[in-house]
Design a protein around this motif. Structure first.
Motif, mmCIF file in Angstrom:
data_model
loop_
_atom_site.group_PDB
_atom_site.id
_atom_site.type_symbol
_atom_site.label_atom_id
_atom_site.label_comp_id
_atom_site.label_asym_id
_atom_site.label_seq_id
_atom_site.Cartn_x
_atom_site.Cartn_y
_atom_site.Cartn_z
ATOM 1 N N ILE A 1 0.848 -1.189 0.000
ATOM 2 C CA ILE A 1 0.000 0.000 0.000
ATOM 3 C C ILE A 1 0.885 1.242 0.000
ATOM 4 C CG2 ILE A 1 -1.806 1.271 1.230
ATOM 5 C CD1 ILE A 1 -2.643 -1.296 2.581
ATOM 6 N N ASP A 2 0.500 2.260 -0.769
ATOM 7 C CA ASP A 2 1.146 3.567 -0.714
ATOM 8 C C ASP A 2 0.723 4.223 0.603
ATOM 9 O OD1 ASP A 2 1.764 6.299 -0.904
ATOM 10 O OD2 ASP A 2 1.541 6.313 -3.080
ATOM 11 N N GLU A 3 1.604 4.196 1.599
ATOM 12 C CA GLU A 3 1.227 4.643 2.941
ATOM 13 C C GLU A 3 0.956 6.139 3.005
ATOM 14 O OE1 GLU A 3 4.231 3.153 5.584
ATOM 15 O OE2 GLU A 3 3.815 1.053 5.069
ATOM 16 N N ALA A 4 1.677 6.943 2.225
ATOM 17 C CA ALA A 4 1.433 8.392 2.207
ATOM 18 C C ALA A 4 0.055 8.696 1.636
ATOM 19 C CB ALA A 4 2.513 9.098 1.396
ATOM 20 N N ALA A 5 -0.301 7.984 0.582
ATOM 21 C CA ALA A 5 -1.630 8.176 -0.024
ATOM 22 C C ALA A 5 -2.722 7.707 0.924
ATOM 23 C CB ALA A 5 -1.712 7.420 -1.342
ATOM 24 N N LEU A 6 -2.469 6.620 1.628
ATOM 25 C CA LEU A 6 -3.445 6.119 2.599
ATOM 26 C C LEU A 6 -3.700 7.164 3.677
ATOM 27 C CD1 LEU A 6 -5.170 3.762 3.676
ATOM 28 C CD2 LEU A 6 -3.124 2.929 4.872
ATOM 29 N N LYS A 7 -2.639 7.807 4.146
ATOM 30 C CA LYS A 7 -2.771 8.865 5.148
ATOM 31 C C LYS A 7 -3.655 10.008 4.629
ATOM 32 C CE LYS A 7 -1.500 12.158 8.160
ATOM 33 N NZ LYS A 7 -2.110 12.293 9.502
ATOM 34 N N ASP A 8 -3.402 10.442 3.400
ATOM 35 C CA ASP A 8 -4.164 11.561 2.821
ATOM 36 C C ASP A 8 -5.641 11.220 2.699
ATOM 37 O OD1 ASP A 8 -1.814 12.998 2.637
ATOM 38 O OD2 ASP A 8 -1.505 12.569 0.498
ATOM 39 N N LEU A 9 -5.937 10.002 2.284
ATOM 40 C CA LEU A 9 -7.326 9.620 2.051
ATOM 41 C C LEU A 9 -8.062 9.324 3.360
ATOM 42 C CD1 LEU A 9 -6.721 7.528 -1.166
ATOM 43 C CD2 LEU A 9 -8.071 9.603 -1.011
ATOM 44 N N LEU A 10 -7.323 8.927 4.396
ATOM 45 C CA LEU A 10 -7.933 8.832 5.729
ATOM 46 C C LEU A 10 -8.273 10.235 6.245
ATOM 47 C CD1 LEU A 10 -5.689 6.112 7.432
ATOM 48 C CD2 LEU A 10 -8.177 5.976 7.193
ATOM 49 N N ASP A 11 -7.361 11.169 6.059
ATOM 50 C CA ASP A 11 -7.588 12.539 6.506
ATOM 51 C C ASP A 11 -8.779 13.166 5.783
ATOM 52 O OD1 ASP A 11 -5.526 12.512 8.335
ATOM 53 O OD2 ASP A 11 -4.061 13.427 6.967
ATOM 54 N N SER A 12 -8.929 12.858 4.508
ATOM 55 C CA SER A 12 -10.028 13.455 3.735
ATOM 56 C C SER A 12 -11.365 12.808 4.045
ATOM 57 C CB SER A 12 -9.738 13.322 2.235
ATOM 58 O OG SER A 12 -9.893 11.966 1.801
ATOM 59 N N GLY A 13 -11.334 11.604 4.658
ATOM 60 C CA GLY A 13 -12.563 10.892 4.959
ATOM 61 C C GLY A 13 -13.013 9.960 3.861
ATOM 62 N N HIS A 14 -12.292 9.933 2.739
ATOM 63 C CA HIS A 14 -12.681 9.014 1.656
ATOM 64 C C HIS A 14 -12.557 7.568 2.132
ATOM 65 C CE1 HIS A 14 -13.197 7.491 -2.444
ATOM 66 N NE2 HIS A 14 -12.236 6.634 -2.145
ATOM 67 N N ILE A 15 -11.450 7.262 2.819
ATOM 68 C CA ILE A 15 -11.279 5.947 3.434
ATOM 69 C C ILE A 15 -11.702 6.076 4.891
ATOM 70 C CG2 ILE A 15 -9.600 4.186 4.124
ATOM 71 C CD1 ILE A 15 -8.008 4.850 1.616
ATOM 72 N N ALA A 16 -12.645 5.224 5.300
ATOM 73 C CA ALA A 16 -13.216 5.340 6.646
ATOM 74 C C ALA A 16 -12.306 4.789 7.724
ATOM 75 C CB ALA A 16 -14.570 4.629 6.690
ATOM 76 N N GLY A 17 -11.438 3.882 7.369
ATOM 77 C CA GLY A 17 -10.555 3.307 8.367
ATOM 78 C C GLY A 17 -9.524 2.396 7.722
#
Length: 527
Positions: A237-253
């Motif tokens: 997983i692209d961990e930096a991208a995962l962080k951004d999408l968690l912050d934006s709320g697109h990924i719930a968890g």
């Protein structure tokens, strides 16, 4: 017979040492060694049993002059230089199934923790905040679980998820339609998993193809509100991208048990809301650690004592039950390979290994490896079934396998054909009586001969008096003939003579034999 010596260099269940000892191995347990300390002692051992603490580098392998097998109690072998081990002829094994249930259960636990935000709720409750209204979870019942990888662990996760009444959608390039039906899951492409799944779990090794399989672009395509779990390997997983999408709320968890860099002392994900992490605990249960320790001890003992190869990463697997059945075929194959390797001139760009009859019903990979071990002895004396395919590949030799289940004159047949500057050259052999290997054809000439010890190969004109001349020459020079095998294309044409002798033939005597009337070629052989 000298007992094989095995070193256990990492902490593992003490019953592993008992299995080695009960099997007939001498075992030493020396944990916590520095690389220098390991290098100093590794030359004594034929087997090395490790977990994740010991790193087997090129330098360690260079000092491991007697090493035959490395056994990793667990799945990941990132701490073993497999190409270097293969080049040195060392089998590398792991135990891919010993911790499957444990790792699958951890993934299910992560799914449930994400669905109900358990870690955060626990932390605040223990602080005395009683934050009941802050946490609103989701049910997993009826949700779609997307598997990336549906192998051993992935299939267990699917089974457990079905017990939770989840729908399972799986992407795995090796998953057949029949296997998907058997598992009761839907097979889809990666796009389907990304766009349809409510929960995504990863169960694939880290390779060039799977690295960042959930890239930023793919993470952005996921269903809004998705929850992602990785208990497989860091780097998927692209961990930096995962962080951004968690912050934006697109990924719930998201829940990670593994990171691209471990140990993960710091990460941009740390402290992110709705993010859960554990320190690579997937295989950390008492049952799993016992299982993998016992399995690696059993596998290594089988290899060192019977030749059985299980869960090897750099050589075809060969169970302890298969080994006795295949052993005579492998002996025949190695002798045939050695024969063509000694007789063929120049480079060998192509080698074809053909099996017929009873041999066609067996696993051909060990037979092929044995042929290559015989052939490659022309280039290196320290060659075996493990490193022979790698040596052949390094030299650009193209290897092909042919299986023919047709009936022939012999109930079983192995044929080796090499491409040379003079054209294709083939030799064939069969098993006689109680499994004794026997040459039955050499370069198109039928001849039945044992291939053993010191031999003399002669091509000559089929004319009267030659056998007497060669016999007299050898006798006059004190060379005793053990066996005498003749073959010819036709009466009066080209003939082949294979002699077994009791000692190596001196070079000057080879020259005298070559000078005899009617002789075209003389070549000493050794098996």
């Amino acid at each position: 017979m000298t007992k094989p010596k095995v070193l256990i260099s990492d902490k593992m269940d003490p019953n592993a040492a008992k299995i080695f000892a009960d099997s007939g191995c001498d075992v030493d347990v020396k944990t916590g060694m520095t690389p220098e300390e390991l290098i100093a002692v590794i030359g004594e051992y034929e087997g090395l049993a490790i977990r994740s603490s010991t790193t087997v580098t090129k330098e360690v392998l260079a000092a491991a002059t007697n090493l035959k097998v490395i056994g990793r109690a667990g799945i990941g072998v990132d701490n073993v230089d497999i190409p270097a081990a293969s080049a040195q002829g060392v089998v590398v094994m792991n135990t891919p199934f010993g911790n499957s249930i444990t790792t699958a259960e951890h993934a299910i636990a992560m799914i449930m923790a994400l669905a109900r935000q358990i870690p955060e709720a626990n932390e605040l409750t223990q602080k005395g905040e009683w934050p009941k209204s802050k946490f609103m979870g989701v049910e997993v019942t009826g949700k779609t679980l997307g598997l990336i990888g549906a192998g051993n662990i992935g299939s267990i996760v699917a089974s457990r998820a079905q017990g939770l009444k989840m729908k399972v959608l799986a992407y795995d390039p090796f998953l057949t339609e029949e296997r998907a039906v058997e598992l009761g899951i839907e097979k889809g492409d990666l796009e389907a998993v990304i766009t349809r799944a409510d929960f995504i779990t990863l169960h694939t090794p880290l390779t060039d193809e799977t690295r960042n399989i959930l890239s930023r672009e793919r993470l952005e395509k996921t269903k809004k509100g998705v929850r992602i779990v990785n208990c497989a390997r860091g780097g998927l997983i692209d961990e930096a991208a995962l962080k951004d999408l968690l912050d934006s709320g697109h990924i719930a968890g998201a829940a990670l048990d593994v990171f691209a860099k471990e140990p993960a002392k710091e990460s941009p994900l740390f402290g992110t809301p709705n993010f859960i992490c554990t320190p690579h605990l997937g295989a950390s249960t008492t049952e799993a650690q016992v299982n993998v320790a016992l399995q690696v001890a059993e596998q290594m003992s089988d290899y060192l004592l019977t030749g059985g190869v299980t869960n090897a990463l750099n050589v075809p697997s060969l169970s302890a039950e298969e080994a006795p059945k295949l052993k005579p075929y492998m002996g025949l194959a190695e002798k045939l390979g050695s024969l063509v390797g000694q007789l063929a001139h120049g480079t060998l760009p192509k080698i074809s290994i053909e099996v017929e009859g009873a041999a066609a019903k067996l696993d051909q990979k060990p037979i092929t490896s044995a042929v290559l071990a015989g052939v490659m002895k022309r280039y290196s004396s320290s060659v075996n079934m493990v490193n022979a395919p790698y040596l052949a590949k390094e030299r650009g030799i193209e290897v092909s396998e042919v299986r023919k289940e047709r009936e022939s004159v012999y109930h079983t047949l192995v044929r080796v054909t090499v491409e040379t500057s003079q054209g294709d050259r083939s030799v064939a052999g069969s098993l006689f009586g109680s499994g004794a290997p026997r040459l039955v054809n050499i370069f198109g000439i039928g001849i039945e001969a044992d291939l053993d010890g010191n031999m003399l190969y002669i091509v000559n004109d089929d004319k009267p008096g030659f056998i007497g001349r060669i016999g007299s020459l050898l006798g006059e020079n004190g060379i005793n003939i053990g066996t005498f095998h003749l073959g010819r294309r036709e009466a009066g044409g080209e003939a082949v003579l294979l002699l077994s002798v009791d000692q190596p033939i001196p070079e000057d005597l080879v020259d005298k034999a070559a000078a005899l009337e009617g002789v075209k070629l003389v070549k000493p052989l050794a098996f």
